[in-house]
Design a protein around this motif. Sequence first.
Motif, PDB file in Angstrom:
ATOM      1  N   ALA A   1       0.824  -1.210   0.000  1.00  0.00           N
ATOM      2  CA  ALA A   1       0.000   0.000   0.000  1.00  0.00           C
ATOM      3  C   ALA A   1       0.852   1.251   0.000  1.00  0.00           C
ATOM      4  CB  ALA A   1      -0.924  -0.005   1.219  1.00  0.00           C
ATOM      5  N   ILE A   2       1.948   1.240   0.744  1.00  0.00           N
ATOM      6  CA  ILE A   2       2.862   2.391   0.758  1.00  0.00           C
ATOM      7  C   ILE A   2       3.445   2.615  -0.625  1.00  0.00           C
ATOM      8  CG2 ILE A   2       5.081   3.227   1.641  1.00  0.00           C
ATOM      9  CD1 ILE A   2       4.330   1.832   4.324  1.00  0.00           C
ATOM     10  N   ALA A   3       3.865   1.547  -1.301  1.00  0.00           N
ATOM     11  CA  ALA A   3       4.416   1.682  -2.653  1.00  0.00           C
ATOM     12  C   ALA A   3       3.383   2.270  -3.614  1.00  0.00           C
ATOM     13  CB  ALA A   3       4.904   0.322  -3.156  1.00  0.00           C
TER      14      ALA A   3
ATOM     15  N   VAL B   1      17.892  10.153   4.900  1.00  0.00           N
ATOM     16  CA  VAL B   1      16.456  10.016   5.131  1.00  0.00           C
ATOM     17  C   VAL B   1      16.045  10.696   6.435  1.00  0.00           C
ATOM     18  CG1 VAL B   1      14.622   8.338   5.639  1.00  0.00           C
ATOM     19  CG2 VAL B   1      16.200   7.936   3.734  1.00  0.00           C
ATOM     20  N   THR B   2      16.798  10.491   7.494  1.00  0.00           N
ATOM     21  CA  THR B   2      16.420  11.088   8.780  1.00  0.00           C
ATOM     22  C   THR B   2      16.601  12.606   8.766  1.00  0.00           C
ATOM     23  OG1 THR B   2      18.612  10.530   9.670  1.00  0.00           O
ATOM     24  CG2 THR B   2      16.801   9.001  10.126  1.00  0.00           C
TER      25      THR B   2
ATOM     26  N   PRO C   1       7.471  12.681  11.726  1.00  0.00           N
ATOM     27  CA  PRO C   1       7.915  11.873  12.868  1.00  0.00           C
ATOM     28  C   PRO C   1       8.450  10.513  12.430  1.00  0.00           C
ATOM     29  CG  PRO C   1       5.522  11.882  12.747  1.00  0.00           C
ATOM     30  CD  PRO C   1       6.003  12.866  11.708  1.00  0.00           C
ATOM     31  N   TYR C   2       9.437  10.025  13.155  1.00  0.00           N
ATOM     32  CA  TYR C   2       9.982   8.696  12.898  1.00  0.00           C
ATOM     33  C   TYR C   2      10.602   8.179  14.188  1.00  0.00           C
ATOM     34  CZ  TYR C   2      14.510  11.103  12.610  1.00  0.00           C
ATOM     35  OH  TYR C   2      15.613  11.872  12.895  1.00  0.00           O
ATOM     36  N   GLN C   3      10.866   6.889  14.208  1.00  0.00           N
ATOM     37  CA  GLN C   3      11.493   6.240  15.352  1.00  0.00           C
ATOM     38  C   GLN C   3      12.613   5.343  14.843  1.00  0.00           C
ATOM     39  OE1 GLN C   3       8.226   4.779  18.232  1.00  0.00           O
ATOM     40  NE2 GLN C   3       7.124   4.865  16.288  1.00  0.00           N
TER      41      GLN C   3
ATOM     42  N   VAL D   1       4.467   7.144   3.965  1.00  0.00           N
ATOM     43  CA  VAL D   1       4.247   7.589   2.582  1.00  0.00           C
ATOM     44  C   VAL D   1       4.810   8.988   2.379  1.00  0.00           C
ATOM     45  CG1 VAL D   1       2.490   8.228   0.889  1.00  0.00           C
ATOM     46  CG2 VAL D   1       2.214   6.133   2.234  1.00  0.00           C
ATOM     47  N   GLN D   2       4.494   9.889   3.292  1.00  0.00           N
ATOM     48  CA  GLN D   2       4.975  11.269   3.187  1.00  0.00           C
ATOM     49  C   GLN D   2       6.492  11.316   3.132  1.00  0.00           C
ATOM     50  OE1 GLN D   2       3.811  13.701   6.523  1.00  0.00           O
ATOM     51  NE2 GLN D   2       4.787  15.557   5.710  1.00  0.00           N
ATOM     52  N   LEU D   3       7.143  10.524   3.974  1.00  0.00           N
ATOM     53  CA  LEU D   3       8.606  10.512   4.010  1.00  0.00           C
ATOM     54  C   LEU D   3       9.185  10.006   2.694  1.00  0.00           C
ATOM     55  CD1 LEU D   3      11.297  10.798   5.439  1.00  0.00           C
ATOM     56  CD2 LEU D   3      10.891   8.578   6.540  1.00  0.00           C
ATOM     57  N   LEU D   4       8.641   8.923   2.166  1.00  0.00           N
ATOM     58  CA  LEU D   4       9.185   8.355   0.935  1.00  0.00           C
ATOM     59  C   LEU D   4       8.909   9.234  -0.278  1.00  0.00           C
ATOM     60  CD1 LEU D   4       8.536   4.596   1.641  1.00  0.00           C
ATOM     61  CD2 LEU D   4      10.757   5.612   1.076  1.00  0.00           C
ATOM     62  N   VAL D   5       7.820   9.971  -0.267  1.00  0.00           N
ATOM     63  CA  VAL D   5       7.564  10.936  -1.348  1.00  0.00           C
ATOM     64  C   VAL D   5       8.639  12.015  -1.337  1.00  0.00           C
ATOM     65  CG1 VAL D   5       6.010  12.762  -2.145  1.00  0.00           C
ATOM     66  CG2 VAL D   5       5.089  10.515  -1.543  1.00  0.00           C
TER      67      VAL D   5
END
Length: 362
Positions: A188-190, A279-280, A289-291, A340-344
Motif C-alpha cells: 500500500a505504501i508503494a 532520510v532522517t 515523525p519517525y522512530q 508515505v509522506q517521508l518516501l515521497v
Amino acid sequence: MAQLDNTLQMLKDLTDANGIPGNEREPREVMKKYISEYADDISTDHLGSLIAKKSGKAGASKIMITGHLDEIGFMISNVDDNGFLKFQTVGGWWNQVMLAQRVRVMTNKGDIIGVIGSKPPHILPPEQRKKPVEIKDMFIDIGASSKKEAAEFGVRPGDSVVPVCDFTVMNNEKLLMAKAWDNRIGCAIAIEVLKRLQGQEHSADVYGVGAVQEEIGLRGAKTAANKVQPDIGFAVDVGIAGDTPGVSDNDAIADMGKGPQILIYDHSMVSHKGLRDFVTDLADKHEIPYQFDAMSGGGTDAGSIHLSGHGVPSLAITVPTRYIHTHAAILHRDDFEHAVQLLVEVAKALDEETIKEIKQNA
C-alpha cells in the motif's frame, strides 16, 4: 462497517486478498489494479513479483520501493482417512497462536472454511497440558467425513491455507486490524507513493514493487532487484510495536502512532549509513515523525536488495504493528501516512548527484 474512504478501501482489498509464498496471484492483482493508474510501465519478473515504474524527469537513476505480497500461511501436506487435513507452515508461526483459529483452504473448486484443531486438553496427562501443542500434532477440520469427501470438496496436497480475519476499523478509527498487514501495508505504501508523486518533479525513476516469497527467504526481492537494477533500495514492511503489556524498552522501543521505524539493523542487513542519515535529515527538515529501531531476529527485503548487482545502498522503513505473524494484527493509520509522506519527499530529493554522495558515505 461504515463507508470506507478510498485509502481504507485499498487497504481492505489488499489485506482481504489471500496469498501465501508461491501463490501471490490475488494480492498481485489487487496491487496491479491500484497502482497501474500511476505507473508508466507494469511488468513482472519470472517469479511473479509486480514491478511498477514511474519515470522521472532525468531517468538516469532508479529508486526501488518494495513491499512484499505474500503473507504467512500453511500448505496442505496430506489428508487422512477421516478427512482431517495435515499441513505444514509456510513462513514463521508460533505454535501458541494457531489452535482453534479459523482458516481458509484455497482449492480449485473454491475456498473452504476450516479450523485448526488438536487433541482436547481434557484427555491429556497433566504434564502435557502445560506444554504448547506441537504443529505436527495439529490438523485442519473442514467438516469432511473421509479422505474421499475432502477430495470431493476439492482439497488436495499443495493447496494454500490462509488465516481468516476481515479488515476492521476499530473504535479508535486510527487503529486498523487485519490479517496480512505483513506485508500488504508495504504494498500500500508503494502504491500511495507513486500516486502522490503525480504532478511532482522527481529526477530518478521510481519503482513500486510487490515482491513475492519474502516470508521464506526474501526471494522475490532478489529477482526483482536483478530486473530493476536500482541505485537506491527501500524495503517497506511491518516492525514490532512495543506498546503492549509486558514489553520493555529492551524488547521493542517503538510505539504505534509515533511515526514509521527507521531500521538500523536486522538479521538480514546493517542499514547504509549514508542513506539512513539522508532520510532522517530529510524527515527532520519536513517535520515528519519517525522512530529508530533494530531487530536481532528477522529481516526485510532490503536484505536481498542491498546484495544485488554491485551492491545497493538500502534501508528498511517499517510500520510499528502489534501481533505480527498471527491471524490478526493492528497498526496505526498515521504511521502509514507518515511513511508515505517521508518516501515521497525522499523520491523528490534523490537526484543523481545526491545518490552519488550517498554512495560515498557508507
